[in-house]
Design a protein around this motif. Structure first.
Motif, PDB file in Angstrom:
ATOM      1  N   THR B  55     -40.129 -80.505 -11.422  1.00 10.18           N
ATOM      2  CA  THR B  55     -40.232 -80.131 -10.007  1.00 10.18           C
ATOM      3  C   THR B  55     -40.944 -78.785  -9.850  1.00 10.18           C
ATOM      4  N   ALA B  56     -40.622 -77.855 -10.738  1.00  7.34           N
ATOM      5  CA  ALA B  56     -41.241 -76.527 -10.662  1.00  7.34           C
ATOM      6  C   ALA B  56     -42.756 -76.632 -10.802  1.00  7.34           C
ATOM      7  N   VAL B  57     -43.203 -77.460 -11.758  1.00  8.14           N
ATOM      8  CA  VAL B  57     -44.644 -77.627 -11.950  1.00  8.14           C
ATOM      9  C   VAL B  57     -45.286 -78.227 -10.705  1.00  8.14           C
ATOM     10  N   GLU B  58     -44.601 -79.246 -10.117  1.00  2.00           N
ATOM     11  CA  GLU B  58     -45.128 -79.867  -8.891  1.00  2.00           C
ATOM     12  C   GLU B  58     -45.260 -78.840  -7.769  1.00  2.00           C
ATOM     13  N   ILE B  59     -44.211 -78.026  -7.606  1.00  2.00           N
ATOM     14  CA  ILE B  59     -44.218 -77.040  -6.519  1.00  2.00           C
ATOM     15  C   ILE B  59     -45.349 -76.029  -6.726  1.00  2.00           C
ATOM     16  N   LEU B  60     -45.450 -75.511  -7.957  1.00  2.00           N
ATOM     17  CA  LEU B  60     -46.453 -74.466  -8.213  1.00  2.00           C
ATOM     18  C   LEU B  60     -47.863 -75.025  -8.068  1.00  2.00           C
ATOM     19  N   LEU B  61     -48.094 -76.226  -8.598  1.00  2.00           N
ATOM     20  CA  LEU B  61     -49.418 -76.830  -8.475  1.00  2.00           C
ATOM     21  C   LEU B  61     -49.746 -77.119  -7.015  1.00  2.00           C
ATOM     22  N   GLY B  62     -48.731 -77.614  -6.277  1.00  2.00           N
ATOM     23  CA  GLY B  62     -48.924 -77.900  -4.858  1.00  2.00           C
ATOM     24  C   GLY B  62     -49.242 -76.641  -4.087  1.00  2.00           C
ATOM     25  N   LEU B  63     -48.518 -75.582  -4.396  1.00  3.09           N
ATOM     26  CA  LEU B  63     -48.742 -74.297  -3.748  1.00  3.09           C
ATOM     27  C   LEU B  63     -50.165 -73.811  -4.013  1.00  3.09           C
ATOM     28  N   LEU B 114     -46.993 -87.085 -11.259  1.00  5.38           N
ATOM     29  CA  LEU B 114     -47.163 -85.731 -10.745  1.00  5.38           C
ATOM     30  C   LEU B 114     -48.060 -85.673  -9.509  1.00  5.38           C
ATOM     31  N   ALA B 115     -49.155 -86.463  -9.541  1.00  6.66           N
ATOM     32  CA  ALA B 115     -50.212 -86.289  -8.545  1.00  6.66           C
ATOM     33  C   ALA B 115     -49.709 -86.440  -7.115  1.00  6.66           C
ATOM     34  N   SER B 116     -48.918 -87.488  -6.839  1.00  8.01           N
ATOM     35  CA  SER B 116     -48.497 -87.736  -5.462  1.00  8.01           C
ATOM     36  C   SER B 116     -47.635 -86.584  -4.942  1.00  8.01           C
ATOM     37  N   LYS B 117     -46.830 -85.983  -5.822  1.00  6.63           N
ATOM     38  CA  LYS B 117     -45.973 -84.865  -5.388  1.00  6.63           C
ATOM     39  C   LYS B 117     -46.800 -83.624  -5.097  1.00  6.63           C
ATOM     40  N   VAL B 118     -47.802 -83.399  -5.927  1.00  4.24           N
ATOM     41  CA  VAL B 118     -48.666 -82.237  -5.717  1.00  4.24           C
ATOM     42  C   VAL B 118     -49.420 -82.386  -4.399  1.00  4.24           C
ATOM     43  N   VAL B 119     -49.910 -83.612  -4.137  1.00  7.40           N
ATOM     44  CA  VAL B 119     -50.619 -83.867  -2.874  1.00  7.40           C
ATOM     45  C   VAL B 119     -49.691 -83.624  -1.698  1.00  7.40           C
ATOM     46  N   MET B 120     -48.459 -84.098  -1.825  1.00 10.87           N
ATOM     47  CA  MET B 120     -47.476 -83.947  -0.748  1.00 10.87           C
ATOM     48  C   MET B 120     -47.207 -82.465  -0.468  1.00 10.87           C
ATOM     49  N   ALA B 121     -46.934 -81.715  -1.517  1.00  9.09           N
ATOM     50  CA  ALA B 121     -46.654 -80.278  -1.341  1.00  9.09           C
ATOM     51  C   ALA B 121     -47.884 -79.564  -0.773  1.00  9.09           C
ATOM     52  N   SER B 122     -49.084 -79.946  -1.256  1.00 10.15           N
ATOM     53  CA  SER B 122     -50.315 -79.320  -0.760  1.00 10.15           C
ATOM     54  C   SER B 122     -50.474 -79.566   0.730  1.00 10.15           C
ATOM     55  N   LEU B 123     -50.242 -80.841   1.125  1.00 13.45           N
ATOM     56  CA  LEU B 123     -50.421 -81.208   2.536  1.00 13.45           C
ATOM     57  C   LEU B 123     -49.472 -80.433   3.431  1.00 13.45           C
ATOM     58  N   ILE B 124     -48.259 -80.253   2.942  1.00 11.48           N
ATOM     59  CA  ILE B 124     -47.247 -79.618   3.787  1.00 11.48           C
ATOM     60  C   ILE B 124     -47.572 -78.132   3.993  1.00 11.48           C
ATOM     61  N   ILE B 125     -48.213 -77.488   3.031  1.00  4.71           N
ATOM     62  CA  ILE B 125     -48.502 -76.057   3.193  1.00  4.71           C
ATOM     63  C   ILE B 125     -49.926 -75.797   3.673  1.00  4.71           C
ATOM     64  N   TYR B 126     -50.748 -76.832   3.677  1.00  6.06           N
ATOM     65  CA  TYR B 126     -52.160 -76.644   4.056  1.00  6.06           C
ATOM     66  C   TYR B 126     -52.292 -76.009   5.435  1.00  6.06           C
ATOM     67  N   PHE B 127     -51.570 -76.559   6.412  1.00  8.07           N
ATOM     68  CA  PHE B 127     -51.721 -76.075   7.782  1.00  8.07           C
ATOM     69  C   PHE B 127     -51.262 -74.631   7.965  1.00  8.07           C
ATOM     70  N   PRO B 128     -50.045 -74.274   7.548  1.00  9.36           N
ATOM     71  CA  PRO B 128     -49.650 -72.875   7.755  1.00  9.36           C
ATOM     72  C   PRO B 128     -50.608 -71.877   7.096  1.00  9.36           C
TER      73      PRO B 128
END
Lengths: 252, 263
Positions: B55-63, B114-128
């Motif tokens: 999860t940590a890797v997903e969050i950091l990559l997404g961020l 991993l990929a789908s989670k990274v995309v999800m996290a990226s999408l959620i922070i993209y706008f802010p």
């Protein structure tokens, strides 16, 4: 300053604001190496005139033909100083002074000029504050940094828009003397609404007044700037100047 | 002092929780006490760490990806008028579509890994991130821009030397929101379809009524999110130290660091 400062001629200056003509057909001469002050009420278009000379006017609002006595274009040979110091809060006093070099030539070009910038900071009385952030300086000190930044540009023509009006009386008095001293030899154009400031610093005073605003006959204070404020002649001239300014107001 | 107060509040809440469990005698598969959760945490530490790491890797990559995309979009929007016209609607749509609704689709497209989670996290922070950065870049002092133009600066030099540093406080507030919401993206992604990660672990523990394990996973996730937020907050404060605290956007943010002041 390198070389001889040119005189600047502005012909047919016009300002439109919101589709309405504020003024038109103004002719202004800035004699070479002299200090010209433009007086006038606020909102009459003084700043727009200065922006036009600075090359900042937008084409659909201001127009006018600019030329220099040496035949070279004015653009790139103008330094600007405003009422606000416009210092970058995130970088040091020294880096603020070399901003022009940094913007034109990048970090390396700016580094080469740091010695000259430090000398200018000494000249404006800020030796030892080179590495401080602007946030730690007083309003007067900040405006001194802005003056050093203006001098650093080493331009023959200097445009100033009420550069001292935000300062307290004592600080303003000191900075006027300093600027008058350090800008000797430059063709200076300063916009102000303070007749005493104009009388203290200017070689020539132009008044923008009336409706539509027009440039009133040129006024040339006697003696060498910066003139002492306790000179009785100055008070007398200030009275005359107020009448010229007031006449315009009555016409409006 | 601030840290002390936070610890006292946390300890008080834990005591209350334990007392509630003991007094009401609620069965542990409904609500385990904090002590039971702590014991389970220690007993299955390896398992938690294994899933937590994913999860940590997903969050950091997404961020990282989301911040990069957000910043790039903001720069494009500010730099060119056509880009603004084309990208702005996209930006708003990216926020209007709930990522939670997209999650099953993203899992279908990007797989269970991993990929789908990274995309999800990226999408959620993209706008802010993009919105905050655009705001900061646009809010540059017009007087300063005029000064730079008189100095003969190119638009690129103005962007790099004046607009970008000036936009840093606004970007920082966007990044704080991103750090706080990126874990949501990753965990939602794991809920929808995965074979690893804290979200997966929680889902399965829940289904098997191992509620203490679920709470242990939740605690680890919270610990990780808080560490991420406060580390980023400290770094951003250091970067925008020149900003006076009173009118700083970061002043509104929650921080454990002592406030700067004349004290």
């Amino acid at each position: 300053m390198t070389g001889q400062a040119p005189s600047v001629r502005l012909r047919g200056a016009a300002l439109r604001f919101g589709g309405r003509a504020v003024f038109s057909d103004l002719d202004l001469d800035l004699p070479a190496g002299r200090w010209t002050c433009l007086l006038g009420e606020s909102g009459i278009g003084k700043t727009s005139l200065l922006r036009l000379i600075a090359g900042l006017g937008s084409a659909d609002e201001t127009r006018g033909h600019l030329s220099c006595s040496d035949g070279l274009p004015l653009a790139g040979r103008v330094a600007y100083m405003g009422q606000r110091d416009l210092l970058l809060p995130w970088t040091t006093v020294l880096q603020n002074v070399v901003l022009g070099a940094r913007l034109r030539g990048g970090r390396a070009a700016a580094r080469e000029t740091e010695g000259r910038a430090a000398a200018l900071l000494r000249a404006v009385g800020l030796a030892g504050r080179e590495e401080d952030l602007p946030g730690s300086l007083s309003g007067g000190m900040r405006q001194r940094v802005a003056l050093a930044r203006t001098l650093f540009e080493d331009c023959p023509v200097v445009l100033m828009d009420e550069p001292f009006s935000a300062l307290d009386a004592v600080t303003r008095h000191r900075l006027q003397a300093l600027a008058s001293d350090l800008l000797r030899g430059c063709t200076v154009f300063m916009v102000t609404h303070d007749p005493l400031e104009a009388l203290r610093l200017a070689d020539r005073i132009e008044v923008l007044a009336g409706l539509p605003p027009q440039l009133r006959p040129v006024f040339e204070p006697a003696g060498q700037a910066p003139r002492p404020l306790d000179d009785p002649a100055l008070a007398q001239q200030a009275g005359r100047l107020m009448i010229v300014l007031g006449d315009g107001a009555r016409a409006a | 002092m601030k840290l002390f107060r936070v610890l006292v509040v946390a300890a008080g809440l834990l005591l209350l929780w334990e007392a509630l469990v003991r007094l009401t005698a609620v069965p542990p598969f409904i609500l385990p006490g904090p002590l039971a959760v702590a014991l389970r945490f220690l007993a299955q530490f390896d398992l938690l760490l294994h899933h937590g790491w994913v999860t940590a890797v997903e969050i950091l990559l997404g961020l990282f990806c989301g911040t990069l995309m957000g910043m790039a979009s903001a720069l494009l929007i500010v730099a060119s008028r056509p880009a603004r016209a084309w990208l702005m609607p996209l930006l708003v749509i990216s926020q209007a579509l709930p990522v939670f609704a997209l999650a099953p689709l993203l899992t279908l497209w990007f797989g269970y890994g991993l990929a789908s989670k990274v995309v999800m996290a990226s999408l959620i922070i993209y706008f802010p991130v993009a919105a905050a950065f655009v705001d900061g870049l646009r809010r540059a002092d017009p007087g300063l821009i005029d000064l730079a133009r008189v100095m003969g600066a190119s638009p690129l030099a103005i962007l790099l030397n004046l607009r970008l540093p000036g936009a840093l406080p606004a970007l920082a507030s966007g990044l704080r929101v991103a750090a706080a919401t990126a874990p949501i993206g990753a965990v939602v992604g794991e809920w929808v379809g995965s074979s690893r990660g804290l979200g997966y672990l929680m889902l399965h523990a829940n289904a098997r009524l191992q509620v203490d394990l679920m709470f242990a996973a939740l605690a680890l996730l919270a610990l990780f999110s808080l560490t991420l937020y406060f580390t980023l907050d400290a770094a951003l404060r250091r970067l925008t130290a020149w900003q006076p605290e009173s009118d700083s956007v970061s002043a509104a943010g929650f921080s454990l660091l002592p406030e700067k002041g004349p004290s």
